[in-house]
Design a protein around this motif. Structure first.
Motif, PDB file in Angstrom:
ATOM      1  N   VAL A 171       0.814  -1.135  -0.165  1.00 34.93           N
ATOM      2  CA  VAL A 171      -0.083  -0.089  -0.037  1.00 34.93           C
ATOM      3  C   VAL A 171       1.007   1.250   0.112  1.00 34.93           C
ATOM      4  N   TYR A 172       0.656   2.190  -0.859  1.00 36.60           N
ATOM      5  CA  TYR A 172       1.401   3.359  -0.904  1.00 36.60           C
ATOM      6  C   TYR A 172       0.699   4.673  -1.101  1.00 36.60           C
ATOM      7  N   TYR A 173       1.413   5.831  -0.923  1.00 34.94           N
ATOM      8  CA  TYR A 173       0.857   7.013  -1.258  1.00 34.94           C
ATOM      9  C   TYR A 173       2.184   8.049  -1.435  1.00 34.94           C
ATOM     10  N   GLN A 174       1.849   8.765  -2.710  1.00 32.50           N
ATOM     11  CA  GLN A 174       2.866   9.527  -3.060  1.00 32.50           C
ATOM     12  C   GLN A 174       2.366  11.118  -3.306  1.00 32.50           C
ATOM     13  N   HIS A 175       2.940  11.817  -2.916  1.00 33.05           N
ATOM     14  CA  HIS A 175       2.639  13.353  -2.813  1.00 33.05           C
ATOM     15  C   HIS A 175       3.641  14.062  -3.621  1.00 33.05           C
ATOM     16  N   ARG A 184       5.106  16.089 -29.036  1.00 36.63           N
ATOM     17  CA  ARG A 184       5.849  16.785 -28.044  1.00 36.63           C
ATOM     18  C   ARG A 184       4.659  17.998 -27.574  1.00 36.63           C
ATOM     19  N   PHE A 185       5.206  18.553 -26.744  1.00 33.83           N
ATOM     20  CA  PHE A 185       4.240  19.755 -26.269  1.00 33.83           C
ATOM     21  C   PHE A 185       5.035  20.925 -26.064  1.00 33.83           C
ATOM     22  N   PHE A 186       4.384  22.156 -26.200  1.00 36.58           N
ATOM     23  CA  PHE A 186       4.763  23.421 -26.474  1.00 36.58           C
ATOM     24  C   PHE A 186       4.299  24.480 -25.210  1.00 36.58           C
ATOM     25  N   PRO A 187       4.622  24.249 -24.222  1.00 38.45           N
ATOM     26  CA  PRO A 187       4.216  25.252 -23.106  1.00 38.45           C
ATOM     27  C   PRO A 187       5.053  26.443 -23.117  1.00 38.45           C
ATOM     28  N   ASN A 188       4.368  27.458 -23.398  1.00 37.73           N
ATOM     29  CA  ASN A 188       4.948  28.837 -23.417  1.00 37.73           C
ATOM     30  C   ASN A 188       5.739  29.336 -22.181  1.00 37.73           C
ATOM     31  N   ASP A 189       4.911  29.210 -21.053  1.00 38.35           N
ATOM     32  CA  ASP A 189       5.701  29.766 -19.820  1.00 38.35           C
ATOM     33  C   ASP A 189       5.041  29.202 -18.692  1.00 38.35           C
ATOM     34  N   LEU A 190       6.083  28.388 -17.991  1.00 37.15           N
ATOM     35  CA  LEU A 190       5.635  27.528 -17.065  1.00 37.15           C
ATOM     36  C   LEU A 190       6.224  27.936 -15.588  1.00 37.15           C
ATOM     37  N   GLN A 191       5.705  27.547 -14.394  1.00 39.59           N
ATOM     38  CA  GLN A 191       5.918  27.710 -13.143  1.00 39.59           C
ATOM     39  C   GLN A 191       5.677  26.272 -12.289  1.00 39.59           C
ATOM     40  N   ASN A 192       6.374  26.173 -11.136  1.00 43.43           N
ATOM     41  CA  ASN A 192       6.469  25.278 -10.329  1.00 43.43           C
ATOM     42  C   ASN A 192       5.481  25.275  -9.334  1.00 43.43           C
ATOM     43  N   THR A 193       4.332  25.332  -9.626  1.00 39.06           N
ATOM     44  CA  THR A 193       2.927  25.313  -8.481  1.00 39.06           C
ATOM     45  C   THR A 193       2.074  24.296  -8.632  1.00 39.06           C
ATOM     46  N   GLY A 194       2.382  23.244  -9.391  1.00 39.71           N
ATOM     47  CA  GLY A 194       1.212  22.116  -9.486  1.00 39.71           C
ATOM     48  C   GLY A 194       1.522  21.161  -8.214  1.00 39.71           C
ATOM     49  N   THR A 195       0.503  20.434  -8.305  1.00 41.48           N
ATOM     50  CA  THR A 195       0.628  19.308  -7.221  1.00 41.48           C
ATOM     51  C   THR A 195      -0.183  18.224  -7.903  1.00 41.48           C
ATOM     52  N   GLY A 196       0.121  16.940  -7.111  1.00 47.61           N
ATOM     53  CA  GLY A 196      -0.536  15.669  -7.537  1.00 47.61           C
ATOM     54  C   GLY A 196      -0.511  14.699  -6.318  1.00 47.61           C
ATOM     55  N   GLN A 197      -1.202  13.558  -6.539  1.00 50.94           N
ATOM     56  CA  GLN A 197      -1.081  12.576  -5.645  1.00 50.94           C
ATOM     57  C   GLN A 197      -1.473  11.373  -6.292  1.00 50.94           C
ATOM     58  N   ASN A 198      -0.449  10.063  -5.807  1.00 48.17           N
ATOM     59  CA  ASN A 198      -0.953   8.816  -6.245  1.00 48.17           C
ATOM     60  C   ASN A 198      -1.272   7.867  -5.016  1.00 48.17           C
ATOM     61  N   TYR A 199      -2.190   7.196  -5.072  1.00 51.74           N
ATOM     62  CA  TYR A 199      -2.477   6.036  -3.839  1.00 51.74           C
ATOM     63  C   TYR A 199      -3.021   4.930  -4.243  1.00 51.74           C
ATOM     64  N   GLY A 200      -2.674   3.722  -3.522  1.00 47.38           N
ATOM     65  CA  GLY A 200      -3.319   2.709  -3.957  1.00 47.38           C
ATOM     66  C   GLY A 200      -2.853   1.517  -3.147  1.00 47.38           C
ATOM     67  N   ILE A 201      -3.383   0.201  -3.743  1.00 46.39           N
ATOM     68  CA  ILE A 201      -2.741  -1.054  -3.059  1.00 46.39           C
ATOM     69  C   ILE A 201      -2.906  -1.859  -4.292  1.00 46.39           C
ATOM     70  N   GLU A 202      -1.867  -2.886  -4.025  1.00 49.60           N
ATOM     71  CA  GLU A 202      -1.513  -4.088  -4.935  1.00 49.60           C
ATOM     72  C   GLU A 202      -1.401  -5.307  -4.344  1.00 49.60           C
ATOM     73  N   PHE A 203      -1.827  -6.371  -5.335  1.00 50.28           N
ATOM     74  CA  PHE A 203      -1.850  -7.518  -4.505  1.00 50.28           C
ATOM     75  C   PHE A 203      -0.893  -8.533  -5.648  1.00 50.28           C
ATOM     76  N   THR A 204       0.089  -9.433  -5.230  1.00 46.74           N
ATOM     77  CA  THR A 204       0.957 -10.104  -6.107  1.00 46.74           C
ATOM     78  C   THR A 204       0.846 -11.681  -5.811  1.00 46.74           C
ATOM     79  N   LEU A 205       0.414 -12.538  -6.264  1.00 49.52           N
ATOM     80  CA  LEU A 205       0.532 -14.075  -6.010  1.00 49.52           C
ATOM     81  C   LEU A 205       1.439 -14.576  -7.162  1.00 49.52           C
TER      82      LEU A 205
END
Length: 818
Positions: free
Chosen positions: A591-595, A619-640
């Motif tokens: 089980v994990y959480y990523q900020h 490709r992508f062509f963003p004209n003006d970027l700033q480091n203000t974005g956020t995100g999150q990944n969370y979940g659970i995994e099972f392996t047999l």
């Protein structure tokens, strides 16, 4: 052709031999921490009741088991004061099995240690506590649908998924494929794939040929401190050494290429070895016989690799190695008579695209004494992507044929060239059996030459060109990384791994001074392990984004809006539980959480975020970027997982996850890669045939069921103007395509003659030809301008066949006989 005829002739002669078919097992055993050779280590085959096979290592840690019957065997390795281990080996007649075994010193002596089973699935890097997976060459060959590609093979495991059937980009726990990093000998390498788009980490065909690889690791979260500049995953690739005793040849003809590989000793009285091989595309032949490969374009590519290894006295070696490849493709619509879907191209232009990747270096590994080990690598890497687009002005006739209005003309073109010189050094010091410290530094020096221009009006042949990239390095730009990590065996059951990583990038003047990483592993009993990990991670942006520029309308100067972008950053937390139900059957859940934070988004209010980029051919062509974005990944995994220690294996994984982000407009949305669930099932079975048990028939299957891709509402005005799909901010990623389903099947037949191994295989990808949707593609529609697009499907049924032959070229070198 002469080589294959010779091999066939040799195999016919070999079939006449009546004696039992045997092969040799050779290798070296070293201390896992200091790489010092272990003298007198005992090796024994466990599954041979009639005849005893065993030996010990010599003064250089080398061993040889001669004349072992072909087939699958388990080898036990024992050395006083070290934890015993068991390794499964598959022997074929045409190629010796060569092993490098690293034994871990036991931190608590006094209690008797027994071999209770094989250490299945354990990663090579002992400082990896959670979310790590080892993979072997046998696995990449065995899994249906993997195409011998390590990246595609990894998509079978929990938490990883392919983003596109036509490419090997990996989405790790909802993260962008941009966050996946490849390393060889401690050094970051350029994208090791053919037809690689600038800024991506994947491609349609891997340059990394699995026949050159040794056992390697893949890390998915909270990885050890020595790994930096990545937020999603790290491939730690090991190139194998050539056979230093006899000369061997391997050849293969198949859908993905015609290839060869030769290896052997450099001289009769030396343990130095060479390994050389190359591959060239055979897809053009498939095109001529009418096999659909998802596109009317014919991809051409070639690649190769080499490694020269020179062992040193008292352990260690010097290696000179290299990999590289080049690819070209022409995606032409100007010769179409009727509308046709193309898996790669847009529907308004002819495209001429090519890419190259080269990486070479020299590496030193040397144990200084019984407690200290150093590793140093100096390498050079080069990558280049170039393209030219010719605009096609056409519309549909009433009979659904194309009406071409004018001759093609150049609408845009670019060339991105990146050179990189790298230096890596690490020192490992074993203080005692409980404490281990490893520290190192990695320096990359980049130079760039990026050129790109497009017409102001791409549909007007008289329109002038404007430059979007025009950047050439004056001085190298440096990426400096340093790390220190510590392993502490607190008790026989409790191990702590802790470390610090830091990095600095001079182009953007970005600094990440301290990135702590901590992992704790507790053995609940002999079969079960509880582990947890926390880590802070950062990474640079795709290099071409930094140098995108606009022209100041008043001064006429270039304005680089994104040159000062900071690192993207994330904090990973993971909790893991694993238990061995039997020696070859293992259950694991994580089980994990990523900020995610400091993510580049646009300065104006929009849904754009860099977390959604990194897959596909655009490709992508963003004209003006700033480091203000956020995100999150969370979940659970099972392996047999049942490991392939006898004749049968299976792997079942379930991943349930959520991946969200916020752009500059502050709205919480699903990321492009948020499928919510992935279910994988793999199975394989081998049957031993023939009186001499020299024939083998194998079957394998894979089924994948996953959530559909996300998309939004099309901005038809902007799409018609720019001639490419543009989505509205409102409602972005609130829509999704239908669920993804794919069934793969593989069958292979192996024949072991006296000194030659033949293998025939057929891998059927997407057996049911399921029309999984990849996305939307721009298609001019003058009769209905409100719908200038159509659905684009992923690859349909793809049959991949191959024939492989392996044999010895001569007798064993005299100087190496034991």
């Amino acid at each position: 052709m002469k080589i294959f005829l010779l091999a066939f002739f040799l195999s016919i002669i070999s079939l006449g031999y009546s004696q039992e078919i045997t092969q040799n097992i050779r290798g070296k055993i070293v201390d896992a921490d200091t790489k010092m050779p272990l003298i007198g280590c005992t090796i024994k085959l466990l599954n041979t009741a009639a005849v005893f096979y065993g030996t010990t290592t010599n003064l250089t840690g080398d061993f040889t088991l001669k004349n072992i019957p072909i087939g699958k065997h388990e080898l036990a390795f024992n050395y006083t004061g070290y934890t015993p281990t068991v390794r499964t080996v598959t022997l074929n007649s045409g190629k010796e099995s060569i092993l490098i075994i690293e034994l871990e010193e036991s931190s608590f002596v006094g209690s008797e240690i027994e071999v209770v089973g094989a250490k299945k699935g354990e990663v090579i890097n002992e400082m990896a506590t959670v979310s790590a997976q080892s993979f072997t060459i046998e696995e990449t060959n065995r899994y249906a649908g993997s195409r011998g590609d390590p990246a595609r093979m990894m998509s079978n495991y929990a938490g990883a998924q392919g983003a596109d059937d036509s490419r090997n980009d990996i989405v790790v726990r909802g993260n962008s494929p941009l966050g996946v990093l490849y390393k060889i000998e401690g050094v970051d390498i350029p994208n090791p794939n053919h037809f690689a788009i600038a800024g991506s980490a994947g491609g349609p065909v891997a340059i990394l040929n699995n026949k050159f690889l040794s056992n390697s690791d893949f890390f998915m979260s909270a990885f050890p401190a020595e790994y930096g500049n990545s937020m999603a995953g790290v491939f730690d690739i090991n190139l194998r050494n050539g056979n230093n005793s006899i000369h061997e040849f391997s050849g293969q003809f198949g859908f993905l290429g015609t290839e060869f590989q030769v290896e052997g000793p450099l001289s009769a009285n030396s343990k130095a070895s060479y390994l050389i091989g190359g591959r060239y595309s055979t897809l053009t032949m498939m095109k001529k016989i009418g096999v659909t490969i998802g596109t009317d374009a014919v991809p051409l590519y070639g690649d190769g690799a080499f490694k020269f290894n020179f062992p040193l006295k008292k352990g260690g070696d010097i290696s000179f190695f290299g990999i590289g490849g080049a690819s070209e493709i022409e995606i032409l619509i100007s010769d179409q008579e009727e509308p046709a879907q193309d898996a790669f191209g847009d529907q308004d232009r002819d495209q001429y695209f090519g890419s190259q990747m080269y990486f070479t270096g020299i590496s030193l590994t040397k144990p200084i004494n019984q407690k200290t080990f150093i590793k140093s690598t100096i390498a050079y890497g080069r990558e280049n992507q170039h393209t030219n687009h010719e605009y096609i002005l056409r519309d549909l006739n009433p009979d659904s044929t194309w009406n071409y209005k004018a001759a093609p003309f150049t609408m845009m073109g670019y060339q991105y060239l990146i050179n990189k010189v790298s230096a890596y050094t690490s020192v490992t010091r074993k203080i005692n059996s409980k404490h281990l410290i490893k520290a190192g530094i990695n320096l990359d020096a980049y130079t760039f030459n990026m050129q790109d221009s497009i017409r102001n009006d791409i549909s007007d042949s008289t329109s002038a060109f404007k430059a979007r990239w025009d950047y050439k390095s004056v001085n190298p730009d440096l990426l400096l990384q340093a790390f220190v990590q510590w392993r502490y065996k607190i008790t026989p059951s409790l191990v702590l791994n802790a470390g610090l990583h830091s990095q600095y990038f001079s182009l953007s003047n970005s600094v990440s001074p301290i990135e702590p990483r901590v992992g704790l592993k507790y053995n609940l009993n002999e079969k079960s392990v509880l582990a947890g990990g926390v880590g802070m991670h950062s990474q640079t942006q795709p290099m071409y984004i930094y140098t995108y520029h606009q022209i100041d309308p008043i001064t006429g100067d270039k304005v680089y809006h994104n040159i000062d972008m900071d690192f993207s950053r994330s904090i990973h937390t993971v909790l893991s539980y694993a238990t061995s139900i039997k020696n070859s059957l293992k259950f694991k859940t994580e089980v994990y959480y990523q900020h995610l934070y400091n993510i580049p988004v646009e300065t104006t209010s929009s849904s754009f975020s860099l977390v959604n980029q990194g897959s596909g051919f655009s490709r992508f062509f963003p004209n003006d970027l700033q480091n203000t974005g956020t995100g999150q990944n969370y979940g659970i995994e099972f392996t047999l997982q049942k490991f392939f220690n006898k004749s049968f294996f299976f792997l079942t994984t379930v991943s349930l996850y959520n991946s969200k982000y916020r752009g500059s407009d502050g709205v919480l949305r699903d990321t492009d890669f948020n499928g919510n669930y992935i279910v994988n099932g793999l199975v394989g079975k081998e049957f031993i045939l023939g009186k001499k048990k020299n024939k083998k028939l194998g079957f394998g299957g894979k089924i994948t069921f996953a959530g559909g891709k996300r998309y939004g509402y099309v901005d038809t005005v902007a799409t018609n103007e720019l001639k490419e799909i543009v989505f509205l901010d409102e409602g972005y990623n609130t829509q999704r395509f239908r669920e993804y389903f794919r069934l793969d099947f593989k069958v292979n037949y192996t024949l072991n003659a006296a000194k030659v191994t033949h293998e025939f295989g057929l891998d059927l990808v997407n057996v049911f030809n399921t029309p999984n949707i990849l996305g939307l593609t721009y298609v001019p529609n003058e009769t209905n301008p409100s719908e200038p697009y159509q659905f684009r499907n992923q690859l349909g049924l793809l049959p991949l066949f191959y024939y492989k032959i392996e044999f010895k070229l001569n007798k064993r070198s005299r100087g190496l006989q034991e």
